[in-house]
Design a protein around this motif. Structure first.
Motif, PDB file in Angstrom:
ATOM      1  N   PRO B  25       0.764  -0.994   0.067  1.00  0.00           N
ATOM      2  CA  PRO B  25       0.001   0.239   0.104  1.00  0.00           C
ATOM      3  C   PRO B  25       0.766   1.270  -0.176  1.00  0.00           C
ATOM      4  O   PRO B  25       2.056   1.126   0.208  1.00  0.00           O
ATOM      5  CB  PRO B  25      -0.607  -0.031   1.373  1.00  0.00           C
ATOM      6  CG  PRO B  25      -0.085  -0.913   2.108  1.00  0.00           C
ATOM      7  CD  PRO B  25       0.758  -1.981   1.247  1.00  0.00           C
ATOM      8  N   LYS B  26       0.174   2.170  -0.315  1.00  0.00           N
ATOM      9  CA  LYS B  26       0.730   3.744  -0.374  1.00  0.00           C
ATOM     10  C   LYS B  26       1.196   3.916   1.198  1.00  0.00           C
ATOM     11  O   LYS B  26       0.702   3.413   2.157  1.00  0.00           O
ATOM     12  CB  LYS B  26      -0.081   4.672  -0.592  1.00  0.00           C
ATOM     13  CG  LYS B  26       0.359   6.177  -0.662  1.00  0.00           C
ATOM     14  CD  LYS B  26      -0.869   7.139  -1.091  1.00  0.00           C
ATOM     15  CE  LYS B  26      -0.541   8.555  -1.045  1.00  0.00           C
ATOM     16  NZ  LYS B  26       0.737   8.919  -2.013  1.00  0.00           N
ATOM     17  N   SER B  27       2.496   4.741   1.358  1.00  0.00           N
ATOM     18  CA  SER B  27       2.810   4.827   2.638  1.00  0.00           C
ATOM     19  C   SER B  27       2.109   5.552   3.609  1.00  0.00           C
ATOM     20  O   SER B  27       1.177   6.379   3.324  1.00  0.00           O
ATOM     21  CB  SER B  27       4.051   5.821   2.717  1.00  0.00           C
ATOM     22  OG  SER B  27       4.725   6.055   3.770  1.00  0.00           O
ATOM     23  N   GLY B  28       1.763   4.920   4.707  1.00  0.00           N
ATOM     24  CA  GLY B  28       0.677   5.711   5.848  1.00  0.00           C
ATOM     25  C   GLY B  28      -0.785   4.898   5.676  1.00  0.00           C
ATOM     26  O   GLY B  28      -1.518   5.097   6.576  1.00  0.00           O
ATOM     27  N   HIS B  29      -0.689   4.154   4.541  1.00  0.00           N
ATOM     28  CA  HIS B  29      -2.306   3.452   4.413  1.00  0.00           C
ATOM     29  C   HIS B  29      -2.231   2.216   5.275  1.00  0.00           C
ATOM     30  O   HIS B  29      -1.021   1.544   5.269  1.00  0.00           O
ATOM     31  CB  HIS B  29      -2.627   3.328   3.100  1.00  0.00           C
ATOM     32  CG  HIS B  29      -2.987   4.610   2.208  1.00  0.00           C
ATOM     33  ND1 HIS B  29      -3.266   4.757   0.849  1.00  0.00           N
ATOM     34  CD2 HIS B  29      -3.156   5.796   2.717  1.00  0.00           C
ATOM     35  CE1 HIS B  29      -3.485   5.872   0.740  1.00  0.00           C
ATOM     36  NE2 HIS B  29      -3.399   6.547   1.728  1.00  0.00           N
ATOM     37  N   ASP B  30      -3.529   1.820   5.788  1.00  0.00           N
ATOM     38  CA  ASP B  30      -3.433   0.565   6.507  1.00  0.00           C
ATOM     39  C   ASP B  30      -4.432  -0.415   5.969  1.00  0.00           C
ATOM     40  O   ASP B  30      -4.579  -1.670   6.502  1.00  0.00           O
ATOM     41  CB  ASP B  30      -3.788   0.688   7.815  1.00  0.00           C
ATOM     42  CG  ASP B  30      -5.035   1.639   7.958  1.00  0.00           C
ATOM     43  OD1 ASP B  30      -5.312   2.199   9.378  1.00  0.00           O
ATOM     44  OD2 ASP B  30      -5.774   1.863   7.101  1.00  0.00           O
ATOM     45  N   THR B  31      -5.182   0.093   4.791  1.00  0.00           N
ATOM     46  CA  THR B  31      -6.411  -0.537   4.328  1.00  0.00           C
ATOM     47  C   THR B  31      -5.943  -1.213   2.830  1.00  0.00           C
ATOM     48  O   THR B  31      -5.775  -0.071   2.124  1.00  0.00           O
ATOM     49  CB  THR B  31      -7.562  -0.026   4.552  1.00  0.00           C
ATOM     50  OG1 THR B  31      -7.985   0.250   5.836  1.00  0.00           O
ATOM     51  CG2 THR B  31      -8.741  -0.778   3.846  1.00  0.00           C
ATOM     52  N   VAL B  32      -6.271  -2.380   2.586  1.00  0.00           N
ATOM     53  CA  VAL B  32      -5.901  -2.789   1.264  1.00  0.00           C
ATOM     54  C   VAL B  32      -7.333  -3.409   0.464  1.00  0.00           C
ATOM     55  O   VAL B  32      -7.963  -4.222   1.143  1.00  0.00           O
ATOM     56  CB  VAL B  32      -4.776  -3.662   1.192  1.00  0.00           C
ATOM     57  CG1 VAL B  32      -4.752  -4.196  -0.248  1.00  0.00           C
ATOM     58  CG2 VAL B  32      -3.602  -3.099   1.415  1.00  0.00           C
ATOM     59  N   SER B  33      -7.707  -2.904  -0.461  1.00  0.00           N
ATOM     60  CA  SER B  33      -8.975  -3.698  -1.289  1.00  0.00           C
ATOM     61  C   SER B  33      -8.369  -4.194  -2.563  1.00  0.00           C
ATOM     62  O   SER B  33      -7.508  -3.782  -3.155  1.00  0.00           O
ATOM     63  CB  SER B  33      -9.929  -2.564  -1.451  1.00  0.00           C
ATOM     64  OG  SER B  33     -10.358  -1.954  -0.401  1.00  0.00           O
ATOM     65  N   TRP B  34      -8.889  -5.134  -2.881  1.00  0.00           N
ATOM     66  CA  TRP B  34      -8.507  -5.783  -4.394  1.00  0.00           C
ATOM     67  C   TRP B  34      -9.715  -5.851  -5.210  1.00  0.00           C
ATOM     68  O   TRP B  34     -10.965  -6.057  -4.935  1.00  0.00           O
ATOM     69  CB  TRP B  34      -8.322  -7.489  -3.994  1.00  0.00           C
ATOM     70  CG  TRP B  34      -6.874  -7.659  -3.576  1.00  0.00           C
ATOM     71  CD1 TRP B  34      -6.681  -7.591  -2.102  1.00  0.00           C
ATOM     72  CD2 TRP B  34      -5.598  -7.691  -4.162  1.00  0.00           C
ATOM     73  NE1 TRP B  34      -5.291  -7.772  -1.907  1.00  0.00           N
ATOM     74  CE2 TRP B  34      -4.969  -7.877  -3.041  1.00  0.00           C
ATOM     75  CE3 TRP B  34      -5.342  -7.608  -5.269  1.00  0.00           C
ATOM     76  CZ2 TRP B  34      -3.260  -7.714  -3.565  1.00  0.00           C
ATOM     77  CZ3 TRP B  34      -4.070  -7.737  -5.845  1.00  0.00           C
ATOM     78  CH2 TRP B  34      -2.785  -7.866  -4.683  1.00  0.00           C
ATOM     79  N   TYR B  35      -9.513  -5.640  -6.571  1.00  0.00           N
ATOM     80  CA  TYR B  35     -10.597  -5.441  -7.450  1.00  0.00           C
ATOM     81  C   TYR B  35     -10.131  -6.416  -8.619  1.00  0.00           C
ATOM     82  O   TYR B  35      -8.722  -6.589  -8.963  1.00  0.00           O
ATOM     83  CB  TYR B  35     -10.826  -4.013  -8.104  1.00  0.00           C
ATOM     84  CG  TYR B  35     -11.285  -3.254  -6.972  1.00  0.00           C
ATOM     85  CD1 TYR B  35     -10.447  -2.668  -5.894  1.00  0.00           C
ATOM     86  CD2 TYR B  35     -12.674  -2.925  -7.142  1.00  0.00           C
ATOM     87  CE1 TYR B  35     -11.317  -1.668  -4.885  1.00  0.00           C
ATOM     88  CE2 TYR B  35     -13.359  -2.131  -5.892  1.00  0.00           C
ATOM     89  CZ  TYR B  35     -12.421  -1.401  -4.951  1.00  0.00           C
ATOM     90  OH  TYR B  35     -12.995  -0.678  -3.941  1.00  0.00           O
ATOM     91  N   GLN B  36     -11.024  -7.028  -9.432  1.00  0.00           N
ATOM     92  CA  GLN B  36     -10.811  -7.497 -10.616  1.00  0.00           C
ATOM     93  C   GLN B  36     -11.302  -6.801 -11.768  1.00  0.00           C
ATOM     94  O   GLN B  36     -12.650  -6.344 -11.725  1.00  0.00           O
ATOM     95  CB  GLN B  36     -11.627  -9.100 -10.744  1.00  0.00           C
ATOM     96  CG  GLN B  36     -11.303  -9.640 -12.082  1.00  0.00           C
ATOM     97  CD  GLN B  36     -12.256 -10.909 -12.027  1.00  0.00           C
ATOM     98  OE1 GLN B  36     -13.551 -10.894 -12.258  1.00  0.00           O
ATOM     99  NE2 GLN B  36     -11.881 -12.162 -12.080  1.00  0.00           N
TER     100      GLN B  36
END
Lengths: 117, 112
Positions: B25-36
Motif C-alpha cells: 500500500p501507499k505509505s501511511g495507508h493501512d487498508t487494502v482492497s482488491w478488484y478484478q
C-alpha cells in the motif's frame, strides 16, 4: 442488483472544448461518489469525489454534479486536452450501519474519452 | 513517497493452477482492497483487508482468498484457475475508513 452505469460509452471532443461525462446510479443508499480516470495499462486515478449531501464540487478544470432526485452524476472537464484522453469511471459506495462504508466501491462500465488535437 | 505497488506486472498461468498476487500500500495507508477488472469493464470489488482481517467481501467464490501482513502489505490468492479469471487485478489502498482509495498499476493475469 444495485449498479452504477453510464449513458454514453464513447465521447470524442476537440481540444479546448468542454467535456461532459454522465453516470446513472440505482442504489439510493449511495453516499459517496468518485470519478476515476484510467489510462491504458494503468490503474484508475482519482479525479474528484462528492458526498451525497452536496450537489456540486469543483476541482482543477473538473466539476462533479450530483442530482439525487434522478440518481445522476456528471463530470465536466473544462478546456479538454489530449492528455485527458482515457476511460472515465464513476464509482459509488453506500453508507452502512454506523455511518461507515469501508470503501467497497461499485464501478460503472466506463466512458472512453478521446480528445482530438 | 511511493504509491501503491503490485507484483508481478504480468502473469500467465494454466487452468487449474494457483496464483498469488502481491500488493504494497501507499505509505501511511493501512487498508487494502482488491478488484478484478475484465477487459472493457469497470473494476469489481473482491474483498478488503484491514488490521489483517477481511472486513468486506464482494461476490466472488471461495477460490479467491487473501491475506494482510503486519506491515499492511497484502496478497491475493486464486485457486483452481479458470479461463474466466483472466483479468487485470487491481489493488487499492486507503487509510482506515477514509473513502479515497489509491490504485496500483495492476497485475495482468492470463489463464490459458
Amino acid at each position: 442488483g444495485e449498479s452504477v452505469g453510464l449513458h454514453l460509452p464513447t465521447l470524442s471532443v476537440q481540444e479546448g472544448d468542454n467535456s461532459i461525462i454522465n453516470c446513472a446510479y440505482s442504489n439510493s443508499a449511495s453516499d459517496y461518489f468518485i470519478w476515476y480516470k484510467q489510462e491504458s495499462g494503468k490503474g484508475p486515478q482519482f479525479i474528484i469525489d462528492i458526498r451525497s449531501n452536496m450537489d456540486k464540487r469543483q476541482g482543477q478544470r473538473v466539476t462533479v454534479l450530483l442530482n439525487k432526485t434522478v440518481k445522476h452524476l456528471s463530470l465536466q472537464i473544462a478546456a479538454t486536452q489530449p492528455g485527458d484522453s482515457a476511460v472515465y469511471f464513476c464509482a459509488e459506495t453506500p453508507r452502512v450501519a454506523g455511518g461507515t462504508s469501508y470503501g467497497k466501491l461499485t464501478f460503472g462500465q466506463g466512458t472512453i474519452l478521446t480528445v482530438h488535437p | 513517497d511511493a504509491g501503491v505497488t503490485q507484483s508481478p506486472t504480468h502473469l500467465i498461468k494454466t487452468r487449474g493452477q494457483q496464483v498469488t498476487l502481491r500488493c504494497s500500500p501507499k505509505s501511511g495507508h493501512d487498508t487494502v482492497s482488491w478488484y478484478q477488472q475484465a477487459l472493457g469493464q469497470g473494476p469489481q470489488f473482491i474483498f478488503q483487508y484491514y488490521e489483517e482481517e477481511e472486513r468486506q467481501r464482494g461476490n466472488f467464490p471461495d477460490r479467491f482468498s487473501g491475506h494482510q501482513f503486519p506491515n499492511y502489505s497484502s496478497e491475493l490468492n486464486v485457486n483452481a484457475l479458470l479461463l474466466g479469471d483472466s483479468a487485470l487485478y487491481l489493488c487499492a489502498s486507503s487509510w482506515g475508513t477514509v473513502w479515497e482509495q489509491y490504485f496500483g498499476p495492476g497485475t495482468r493475469l492470463t489463464v490459458t
